[in-house]
Design an enzyme around this catalytic site. Structure first.
Site, PDB file in Angstrom:
ATOM      1  N   HIS A  98       0.888  -1.338  -0.088  1.00  0.00           N
ATOM      2  CA  HIS A  98       0.313   0.404   0.057  1.00  0.00           C
ATOM      3  C   HIS A  98       0.287   1.301  -0.286  1.00  0.00           C
ATOM      4  O   HIS A  98       0.574   2.534  -0.354  1.00  0.00           O
ATOM      5  CB  HIS A  98      -0.668  -0.375   1.241  1.00  0.00           C
ATOM      6  CG  HIS A  98      -0.436   0.145   2.908  1.00  0.00           C
ATOM      7  ND1 HIS A  98       0.259  -0.517   3.440  1.00  0.00           N
ATOM      8  CD2 HIS A  98      -0.368   1.519   2.813  1.00  0.00           C
ATOM      9  CE1 HIS A  98       0.811   0.119   4.385  1.00  0.00           C
ATOM     10  NE2 HIS A  98       0.417   1.327   4.322  1.00  0.00           N
TER      11      HIS A  98
ATOM     12  N   GLU B 121       3.735   6.062  -3.078  1.00  0.00           N
ATOM     13  CA  GLU B 121       3.777   6.584  -2.499  1.00  0.00           C
ATOM     14  C   GLU B 121       5.887   6.662  -1.642  1.00  0.00           C
ATOM     15  O   GLU B 121       6.065   8.158  -2.252  1.00  0.00           O
ATOM     16  CB  GLU B 121       2.636   7.264  -1.365  1.00  0.00           C
ATOM     17  CG  GLU B 121       3.717   8.131  -0.541  1.00  0.00           C
ATOM     18  CD  GLU B 121       2.487   8.634   0.676  1.00  0.00           C
ATOM     19  OE1 GLU B 121       2.039   8.941   1.491  1.00  0.00           O
ATOM     20  OE2 GLU B 121       0.921   7.213   0.624  1.00  0.00           O
ATOM     21  N   ASP B 122       5.941   6.389  -1.796  1.00  0.00           N
ATOM     22  CA  ASP B 122       7.573   5.697  -1.323  1.00  0.00           C
ATOM     23  C   ASP B 122       8.307   5.529  -1.865  1.00  0.00           C
ATOM     24  O   ASP B 122       9.966   5.750  -1.645  1.00  0.00           O
ATOM     25  CB  ASP B 122       7.122   5.100   0.014  1.00  0.00           C
ATOM     26  CG  ASP B 122       6.815   6.242   1.147  1.00  0.00           C
ATOM     27  OD1 ASP B 122       6.445   6.983   1.643  1.00  0.00           O
ATOM     28  OD2 ASP B 122       5.900   5.155   2.889  1.00  0.00           O
TER      29      ASP B 122
END
Length: 734
Positions: free
Chosen positions: A83, A87-88
């Site tokens: 998840h 984003e990272d």
């Protein structure tokens, strides 16, 4: 929860054990692949606690498994492990996830990622946008919000490791106001209680320590009092041969503290600290247990609630009764079946079934009711005041309910404290807008009357009646407050439009000019940064835009000979792109970002680039979302178009693979008066996929082009590439 002493290998072993115990049907090979991918994506990243970052998605997955038990599927487990990878890790794109793990897992991860940080100019506006995305994602696939709640729970469990006190409090406040109420509305009591207690510990550590101390000190006394009730009840149930488990009922610290504050009562007077829970087999047994309880102890008047006959909107079912014990203590007893108990603990997760092929479960959607619908918080996506949205959201998520009936016996659930106005809007928005009074149980009541459980309500209407500002103080439900605000806003808007039209007509009459058609007004409006002519006229009527400015834009005056030379000099010194007004910053080069190709009429934001001036992006551009750029590099900008410059926009076209589709699409674009800069069509898996770059003046013209393409036979859909589909900030913008 991961501790410093718990190694990554030990945590992986715990995950494997959880899978074998709670989700034996989930593919171990899929889990292994997803875990390896997550480890690689998070290589070198660490949590604030010092633990490897991959421990976070592992713990989130364990929480999801604990919630779903044997209802977990391959997709939700893989998505929970993955998840945070988008984003990272900027190198990982959505397309790669889709190719590695399939479209369902990619969609789930993308949904969780989008509930992230929009770089808004104000924190409240950012929070509002996040929750709009969250509700939309939830409506599309409930698994997104289950992962997000698990993510928030683990982040709260490790919140103490964040070094900044202000950040810890901000996260705790957001959790208390939104995520804990959301867990409550979804019926996930186990998550709600833990979120609330950790938030209290951060926001009011002194109150948390006090409650913890009092609970600990009084535990022996409380347990003895509960046993005085439990033992005779167990004996009676054995005598009547009713199979049941009778246990003490825990109370979380946050609810104790809030009740002390609300009732202004000391700890010892919080009566439902003493609680029993009876779990039996069938609904019939529940009512038999209730009879035994009332035979043994004196029931307290007005303290009985039947949530089996009328379940709460979060699917909670139980019988609640409060009795007086021989020691003059009040004890609350909850009676429910095992299935009801599971629902009370994990809510929608107890009913979760996701059908093969990605189809939604209709039964689950029905159980979720309004919360799963996009109208769950009915507020305009362009709401001017984000605080209004948050107020409506909180009301919608977290209020106790009252059950009332229509004249024909239809049940309506409303927040406790609701009035006939709330009931009227629950029936229909037009009934609410024309409400003039109400009859409750055949008796006329004022609109401020507070509805009670079991009331039968009839709304009196008048076609000429309309809402007024005072209704906002009477309405308690999010739906009613939203509809009233919407009506008042529309009325003010309509009045402003009418006034603005009069003002521009007077100004043009003074100049001996005619008011142009709506199309020209729309072009003028979008050139000034408005969405359409109505918005521009409203701004004039509200005194925010001068009619002189608009008239000058509609009918530019010819320059005098003396101004021609200075104008040419200005043209030579202007930045590459004109038509953008930057607030508070001057003398910067401006360029349009090609990752999202904004056009006049699109909401835009400026990005200060590394030595290349300001790059203009759509506010929805994925290349500036989710913390990809620092917030202090963003500028508030507006359109300020002079003349008729054109802007290139990329369109993706999907349709049936047939002869002459390329020619027909090109003809449709040309007939709309739009130039084609590029155009191609190819066959992909027996479907046609086209790529076009068209030149438009503004969003209105772009919409006309899209409508023209959609009218072509065989075209299935048209998409504007306007959100940075490559997912990577262009080199010149870094």
């Amino acid at each position: 929860m991961t501790t410093h002493s718990e190694s990554l290998d030990e945590l992986k072993g715990a995950l494997a054990a959880d899978l074998g115990r709670l989700a034996p049907e989930v593919s171990s090979e899929e889990v292994r692949r997803a875990l390896a991918f997550a480890e690689q994506a998070h290589t070198g990243q660490v949590r604030a606690s010092g633990a490897p970052y991959v421990t976070h998605p592992i713990e989130v997955t364990r929480i999801v498994l604990d919630l779903l038990r044997r209802r977990a599927d391959n997709e939700i487990v893989a998505a929970a492990l993955l998840h945070d990878v988008l984003e990272d890790n900027a190198e990982i794109k959505l397309e790669r996830l889709e190719s590695e793990f399939g479209p369902v897992v990619a969609r789930l991860v993308d949904g969780v990622t989008k509930i992230g940080g929009l770089p808004a100019m104000e924190e409240e506006a950012e929070q509002v946008e996040n929750f709009r995305k969250m509700l939309l994602s939830m409506a599309q696939d409930i698994r997104v919000i289950l992962i997000k709640l698990a993510d928030r729970l683990h982040n709260m469990r490790t919140l103490e490791f964040l070094p900044e006190p202000d950040r810890r409090k901000r996260i705790a406040r957001e959790t208390k106001e939104i995520y804990a109420p959301l867990a409550h509305r979804l019926g996930i009591a186990r998550v709600r209680w833990e979120l609330e207690d950790i938030a209290l510990k951060q926001l009011d550590p002194e109150a948390y320590r006090m409650i913890a101390s009092l609970v600990s000190q009084k535990r022996k006394e409380r347990e003895d009092a509960i046993e005085e009730v439990r033992l005779p009840l167990v004996e009676r149930l054995k005598e009547e041969e009713i199979p049941a488990e009778v246990t003490g009922r825990p109370k979380n610290f946050s609810s104790i503290w809030e009740k002390m504050q609300r009732q202004n009562a000391p700890f010892r007077e919080i009566y439902d600290l003493l609680g029993l829970r009876v779990i039996t087999e069938t609904t019939r047994d529940c009512y038999r247990v209730l009879g035994a309880v009332h035979d043994l102890f004196i029931p307290v008047q007005d303290r009985f609630k039947d949530y089996i006959a009328t379940p709460k909107s979060n699917m909670y079912q139980s019988l609640h009764t409060t009795v007086m014990t021989p020691g003059n203590r009040m004890v609350e007893i909850q009676i429910r079946t095992r299935a009801m108990h599971l629902t009370s603990e994990i809510g929608i997760a107890a009913h979760y079934r996701y059908k093969e092929g990605g189809r939604k479960d209709d039964e689950l959607e029905q159980k979720l009711g309004e919360l799963m619908e996009r109208r769950s918080v009915e507020v305009d996506a362009g709401e001017e005041d984000p605080r209004e949205f948050l107020d409506i959201l909180k009301i919608s998520l977290y209020q106790e309910e009252v059950f009332v009936f229509t004249p024909v016996g239809e049940l309506k659930r409303l927040p406790r404290g609701s009035t006939p106005i709330d009931f009227a809007y629950a029936v229909h928005s037009q009934v609410g807008n024309h409400c003039v009074g109400a009859r409750v149980n055949n008796r006329l009541v004022p609109l401020r009357y507070e509805l009670q459980n079991g009331d039968r309500v009839e709304i009196l209407t008048n076609p000429t009646a309309t809402p007024n500002q005072d209704w906002l103080a009477l309405a308690k439900s999010g739906r009613a407050r939203s509809k009233i605000r919407q009506w008042l806003k529309e009325q003010r808007f309509d009045m402003s439009v009418g006034l603005g039209r009069e003002m521009i007509e007077r100004e043009l009459k003074r100049r001996r000019k005619k008011v142009p058609g709506e199309a020209i007004l729309d072009d003028c409006a979008q050139g000034l940064g408005f969405t359409d002519a109505m918005a521009m006229l409203a701004s004039i009527g509200q005194g925010e835009t001068s009619p002189v400015t608009v008239a000058g834009r509609l009918y530019p005056e010819a320059p005098s000979p003396a101004s021609i030379v200075p104008a040419k000099i200005r043209d030579l010194t202007r930045p590459p792109v004109r038509g953008i007004r930057i607030q508070g910053v001057g003398n910067l080069m401006i360029q349009v970002a090609h990752c999202c190709d904004p056009v006049p009429g699109d909401p835009i934001v400026g990005l200060v680039t590394r030595g290349r001036g300001v790059s203009i992006h759509q506010r929805s551009c994925r290349n500036i979302l989710d913390g990809k750029v620092e917030r202090d590099r963003l500028l508030d900008v507006q359109w300020d178009i002079h003349g008729e410059p054109v802007f290139g926009v990329r369109l993706e076209i999907f349709g049936d693979d047939r002869q002459n589709l390329l020619a027909d699409v090109s003809m449709a674009i040309s007939k709309s008066g739009t130039n084609i800069r590029e155009g191609s069509m190819q066959s992909v898996e027996r479907q046609a996929q086209g790529h076009f770059v068209v030149e438009v003046r503004n969003r209105r013209q772009l919409n006309e082009v899209i409508r023209a393409i959609r009218s072509v036979r065989g075209v299935i859909r048209v998409e504007r590439r306007n959100e940075g589909a490559e997912g990577e900030l262009p080199q010149e913008d870094r």
